[in-house]
Design an enzyme around this catalytic site. Structure first.
Site, mmCIF file in Angstrom:
data_model
loop_
_atom_site.group_PDB
_atom_site.id
_atom_site.type_symbol
_atom_site.label_atom_id
_atom_site.label_comp_id
_atom_site.label_asym_id
_atom_site.label_seq_id
_atom_site.Cartn_x
_atom_site.Cartn_y
_atom_site.Cartn_z
ATOM 1 N N GLY A 16 -7.191 0.075 2.884
ATOM 2 C CA GLY A 16 -8.343 0.892 3.250
ATOM 3 C C GLY A 16 -8.064 1.812 4.411
ATOM 4 N N VAL A 17 -8.850 1.665 5.492
ATOM 5 C CA VAL A 17 -8.794 2.628 6.594
ATOM 6 C C VAL A 17 -8.550 1.928 7.934
ATOM 7 C CG1 VAL A 17 -10.370 4.192 5.381
ATOM 8 C CG2 VAL A 17 -11.307 2.550 7.024
ATOM 9 N N GLY B 236 -4.584 3.871 3.780
ATOM 10 C CA GLY B 236 -3.549 3.437 2.844
ATOM 11 C C GLY B 236 -4.231 2.687 1.723
ATOM 12 N N THR C 27 2.678 2.363 9.857
ATOM 13 C CA THR C 27 1.414 2.410 10.586
ATOM 14 C C THR C 27 1.421 1.300 11.625
ATOM 15 O OG1 THR C 27 0.252 3.202 8.621
ATOM 16 C CG2 THR C 27 -1.106 2.297 10.341
ATOM 17 N N TYR C 28 0.732 1.565 12.723
ATOM 18 C CA TYR C 28 0.529 0.530 13.738
ATOM 19 C C TYR C 28 -0.899 -0.001 13.597
ATOM 20 C CZ TYR C 28 -0.874 -1.459 18.221
ATOM 21 O OH TYR C 28 -1.391 -2.288 19.188
ATOM 22 N N GLY D 60 2.002 5.020 1.412
ATOM 23 C CA GLY D 60 2.151 5.537 2.764
ATOM 24 C C GLY D 60 3.391 5.022 3.469
ATOM 25 N N GLN D 61 3.476 5.327 4.757
ATOM 26 C CA GLN D 61 4.677 5.040 5.519
ATOM 27 C C GLN D 61 4.395 4.008 6.614
ATOM 28 O OE1 GLN D 61 6.923 8.710 6.230
ATOM 29 N NE2 GLN D 61 5.797 9.704 4.583
ATOM 30 N N CYS E 244 3.198 7.442 10.055
ATOM 31 C CA CYS E 244 3.057 8.108 8.756
ATOM 32 C C CYS E 244 4.090 9.209 8.554
ATOM 33 C CB CYS E 244 1.640 8.658 8.576
ATOM 34 S SG CYS E 244 0.422 7.360 8.743
ATOM 35 N N ARG F 194 0.839 -1.204 0.000
ATOM 36 C CA ARG F 194 0.000 0.000 0.000
ATOM 37 C C ARG F 194 0.872 1.251 0.000
ATOM 38 N NH1 ARG F 194 1.055 2.411 4.595
ATOM 39 N NH2 ARG F 194 1.537 1.127 6.396
#
Length: 204
Positions: free
Chosen positions: A151-152, A140, A72-73, A69-70, A169, A67
């Protein structure tokens, strides 16, 4: 449109495999669209633009993912919504799709009287808290043959200290929050109902 809800945490590799299989079937016209609501065990995922320096402490398994982006947890108490939608039949416009995902989160939060906002140059949904602002939801996206993946992720009641192992992020100047952190006690089922209602409003 099928809604699938998993009651127990789903491992990231398992979720990825199921999501990719479903997206491929949608692209081939062999399956309908699906929204999958789930929780993951505590993990970090790295998007395509993740910088190694943003992983401060790998205290949970780290997965590289396709995906955007950077870092994420994901973890218990966070509602992940994976959207497998056919943009060919909807609207083949990636930017419009991302805006729709943001609106989905904003409308969901509004049902709990939380004002979620976009921020120029920053991904995700933010909440203003006096002089500071905190991130309450991440998104993402990956698109393959005009079918969406990923998704979210909305922070309902996760352990917020788990975010400190990464720079979420790539943003260092701001914190993270959750519905529980804002003093809003809701169940995951309440959140699912709100997500469904808001989705219909935004995506039809």
């Amino acid at each position: 449109m099928e809604w699938k809800i998993s009651d127990r945490p789903v491992s990231y590799p398992e979720a990825l495999a199921q999501m990719e299989a479903r997206a491929a079937a949608i692209a081939e016209g062999a399956a309908g669209e699906q929204i999958w609501l789930l929780e993951h065990p505590a993990i970090y995922t790295a998007g395509t633009s993740a910088k190694d320096a943003d992983l401060i402490e790998a205290r949970f398994p780290v997965y590289r993912t396709g995906r955007g982006g950077q870092f994420t947890y994901h973890g218990p108490g966070q509602r992940v919504g994976y959207a497998m939608l056919d943009l060919k039949t909807r609207k083949p416009d990636v930017r419009a799709y991302v805006r729709d995902l943001e609106q989905w989160l904003i409308d969901t939060l509004a049902q709990f009287n939380v004002k979620g906002e976009r921020r120029e140059g920053r991904v995700g949904i933010w909440v203003q808290r006096g002089l500071r602002e905190d991130k309450i939801a991440a998104l993402g996206v990956r698109i393959k043959r005009w079918v969406t993946l990923h998704g979210v992720a909305l922070n309902v009641e996760p352990d917020l200290t788990h975010f400190s192992g990464i720079v979420p992020c790539g943003v260092t100047a701001h914190g993270v929050t959750s519905l529980a952190d804002l003093g809003i006690a809701v169940s995951m089922a309440d959140v699912d109902v709100a997500l469904k209602q808001s989705f219909k409003k935004v995506f039809g």
